[in-house]
Design a protein around this motif. Sequence first.
Motif, PDB file in Angstrom:
ATOM      1  N   ARG A 106      31.210  37.185 -42.742  1.00  0.00           N
ATOM      2  CA  ARG A 106      32.242  36.158 -42.698  1.00  0.00           C
ATOM      3  C   ARG A 106      33.621  36.765 -42.457  1.00  0.00           C
ATOM      4  O   ARG A 106      34.420  36.248 -41.678  1.00  0.00           O
ATOM      5  CB  ARG A 106      32.280  35.454 -44.057  1.00  0.00           C
ATOM      6  N   TYR A 139      30.810  28.894 -40.885  1.00  0.00           N
ATOM      7  CA  TYR A 139      31.916  29.744 -41.349  1.00  0.00           C
ATOM      8  C   TYR A 139      33.279  29.071 -41.234  1.00  0.00           C
ATOM      9  O   TYR A 139      34.193  29.395 -41.962  1.00  0.00           O
ATOM     10  CB  TYR A 139      31.965  31.046 -40.527  1.00  0.00           C
ATOM     11  N   GLY A 187      35.636  25.503 -40.663  1.00  0.00           N
ATOM     12  CA  GLY A 187      35.650  24.052 -40.820  1.00  0.00           C
ATOM     13  C   GLY A 187      36.086  23.337 -39.543  1.00  0.00           C
ATOM     14  O   GLY A 187      36.596  23.960 -38.612  1.00  0.00           O
ATOM     15  N   SER A 236      29.516  25.243 -36.905  1.00  0.00           N
ATOM     16  CA  SER A 236      29.672  26.526 -37.603  1.00  0.00           C
ATOM     17  C   SER A 236      29.438  26.370 -39.096  1.00  0.00           C
ATOM     18  O   SER A 236      29.734  25.329 -39.678  1.00  0.00           O
ATOM     19  CB  SER A 236      31.093  27.042 -37.358  1.00  0.00           C
ATOM     20  N   ASN A 268      25.544  21.872 -40.434  1.00  0.00           N
ATOM     21  CA  ASN A 268      26.660  21.689 -41.356  1.00  0.00           C
ATOM     22  C   ASN A 268      27.667  20.701 -40.767  1.00  0.00           C
ATOM     23  O   ASN A 268      28.449  21.056 -39.887  1.00  0.00           O
ATOM     24  CB  ASN A 268      27.309  23.057 -41.567  1.00  0.00           C
ATOM     25  N   SER A 325      30.390  19.665 -41.725  1.00  0.00           N
ATOM     26  CA  SER A 325      31.828  19.923 -41.879  1.00  0.00           C
ATOM     27  C   SER A 325      32.279  21.157 -41.107  1.00  0.00           C
ATOM     28  O   SER A 325      33.413  21.609 -41.244  1.00  0.00           O
ATOM     29  CB  SER A 325      32.192  20.048 -43.366  1.00  0.00           C
ATOM     30  N   GLY A 326      31.383  21.718 -40.284  1.00  0.00           N
ATOM     31  CA  GLY A 326      31.737  22.916 -39.529  1.00  0.00           C
ATOM     32  C   GLY A 326      32.465  22.613 -38.225  1.00  0.00           C
ATOM     33  O   GLY A 326      32.414  21.497 -37.707  1.00  0.00           O
TER      34      GLY A 326
HETATM   35  C1  LIG Z   1      29.589  24.362 -44.131  1.00  0.00           C
HETATM   36  O1  LIG Z   1      30.849  24.501 -43.504  1.00  0.00           O
HETATM   37  C2  LIG Z   1      31.928  24.625 -44.391  1.00  0.00           C
HETATM   38  C3  LIG Z   1      33.199  24.643 -43.560  1.00  0.00           C
HETATM   39  O2  LIG Z   1      33.292  25.785 -42.783  1.00  0.00           O
HETATM   40  C4  LIG Z   1      31.763  25.877 -45.232  1.00  0.00           C
HETATM   41  O3  LIG Z   1      32.823  26.004 -46.133  1.00  0.00           O
HETATM   42  C5  LIG Z   1      30.433  25.827 -45.976  1.00  0.00           C
HETATM   43  O4  LIG Z   1      30.226  27.028 -46.660  1.00  0.00           O
HETATM   44  C6  LIG Z   1      29.290  25.592 -44.991  1.00  0.00           C
HETATM   45  N1  LIG Z   1      28.043  25.415 -45.710  1.00  0.00           N
HETATM   46  C7  LIG Z   1      27.000  26.250 -45.573  1.00  0.00           C
HETATM   47  C8  LIG Z   1      25.784  25.883 -46.330  1.00  0.00           C
HETATM   48  O5  LIG Z   1      27.020  27.245 -44.884  1.00  0.00           O
END
Ligand SMILES: *[C@@H]1O[C@H](CO)[C@@H](O)[C@H](O)[C@H]1NC(C)=O
Length: 564
Positions: A346, A425, A427, A423, A452, A454-455
């Motif tokens: 990351r 990693y 948002g 992603s 994901n 929210s990625g």
């Molecule tokens: C999903 O994306 C968010 C935003 O980047 C991140 O903070 C979160 O760790 C991610 N979830 C997983 C399971 O990787």
Amino acid sequence: MVSKLPIFSALFSLAFAKPMARSMKVREARESLPAGYVRTGAAAVDTELQLRIALVQNNPEGLIDALYDVSTPTSSSYGQHLSKEEVEKFVAPAAQTSETVNAWLDQAGVNATPISPAGDWLSITVPVGQANELFDADFAVYTHSETGKQTIRTMSYSIPSELEGHIDLVHPTITFPSSISLRPVVSTPSGLERRGIDPLASCSTSAVTPACVQSLYGIPATKATQSSNQLGVSGFIEQFANQADLTTFLNTLRPDLKGATFALQTLDGGSNPQSGSEAGIEANLDIQYTVGVASGVPVTFISVGENFNDGDLDGFLDIINFLLGESNPPQVLTTSYGNNENEISRSLANNLCNAYAQLGARGTSILFASGDGGVSGSQSQSCSKFVPTFPSGCPFMTSVGATQLTSSSGGETAASFSSGGFSNYFGTPSYQATAVSSYLSSLGSTDNGKFNTSGRAYPDVAAIGVNVEIVVNGQAETVDGTSCASPIFASTIALINDALIAAGKSPLGFLNPFLYANPGAFNDITSGDNAGCNTNGFPAGKGWDPVTGLGTPNFAALKAAAGV
Ligand SMILES: *[C@@H]1O[C@H](CO)[C@@H](O)[C@H](O)[C@H]1NC(C)=O
């Protein structure tokens, strides 16, 4: 008795060193080995490791704010790109950071050399034994079971707690070389079709030529005029771009560009030998679809050598720091290489992404191919959850997916291998929030739990990437891949920059806020999907989608949106 004393003191000093270990803080760790790797033994303590230390930058948030200020069309500073010095002010470590880290290294007798223009990266060379002590690490030899490639890595490393907030990361440590990463993102599912060169004026579903690309997207054949406008093409893994092949290609398919050449830059011991047998498919493709589409735009092939190739991301770090060190970096950079995001730590992903933001703030449009494994990542593989690619998950670059022709009259559909997704990693950036949420609501529960929501979502845009005709070692062949799409889209942007520069305006720079503000400047691709991981992947649809992004370029509309 006496003879035991030294042993006793050695033990004693070991024990004495222990309390120091308690003040170490784990900086990065991985839970399991990446697929394919086995630990095959300890690393010899005297093996020299070349490690890079990223120092914490003094104001990374300030840099991102500045990037958005100069890249968002509604901003009053739109187009007022930052100078090298202005970017370095944000990126340079604070004086205290440099002093603290250097004092610690000095004390250990380790020499550090700055290796980035802003001084935020240091290089050190230390034997394994000392690296293990300095970073409370366990550097060992890991072997890849398929490739046999051996590499020295550690499953975790720490830094002294007083250096927290000063050291961002150490590389290479927990990021393993990937067996598939940095392979050209080019695939030829049905094998390369060796054939005679077909100087088709129009498109066919079996051969796409520069003329076809021009007619599909309304890209003019008129030559660009601005010599200060540069289009950079990244080259890695000894993929060489061949001038004789370019000449053959142009003579047949762009006779009006006869004699066009490209410039060469090298780093890390890179080169560009010209024997036909050394011509690389990827490098030739990238050069032929930049020189051959961005008519008259000066193109530079940037060949990154293998001096630091043990960790394949070193080439990515080096090319970006090399360009950040230039007073006039290219206004567009296209790269058809990538990794799966989960193979990269990351912190390293974040650091590289921030470097793209730096170059974007300087006014460079950074484009990468999105990958050729559909939702299963950079190449097809088995998976239970979708595999995002890097750097497409980084919000500060432009990710390019691929399409294919449905008929010779020019309809396009998504290429099934076009990587896209979300992603884990990074948002969702605000420039795409509306487009992405409207896609997600139309998607409903399809693929629920496999990605994901929210990625950062990608790709941003697309271009044709199936049955693209190139010349390699004197012979014509057709290739498929998002590797075709990135240079084509990059050429479109380079031609718009030519018009902007000619009109005394700024080049487009970091593209995404501009692109998402102008969805009407694309041919929306609404059919096809990107299967993978035993699913159909994401369906393309009206508006932005994670297969073809906003769509393929409509040159006239994009140019008008850019105000020229
Ligand atoms: C999903 O994306 C968010 C935003 O980047 C991140 O903070 C979160 O760790 C991610 N979830 C997983 C399971 O990787």
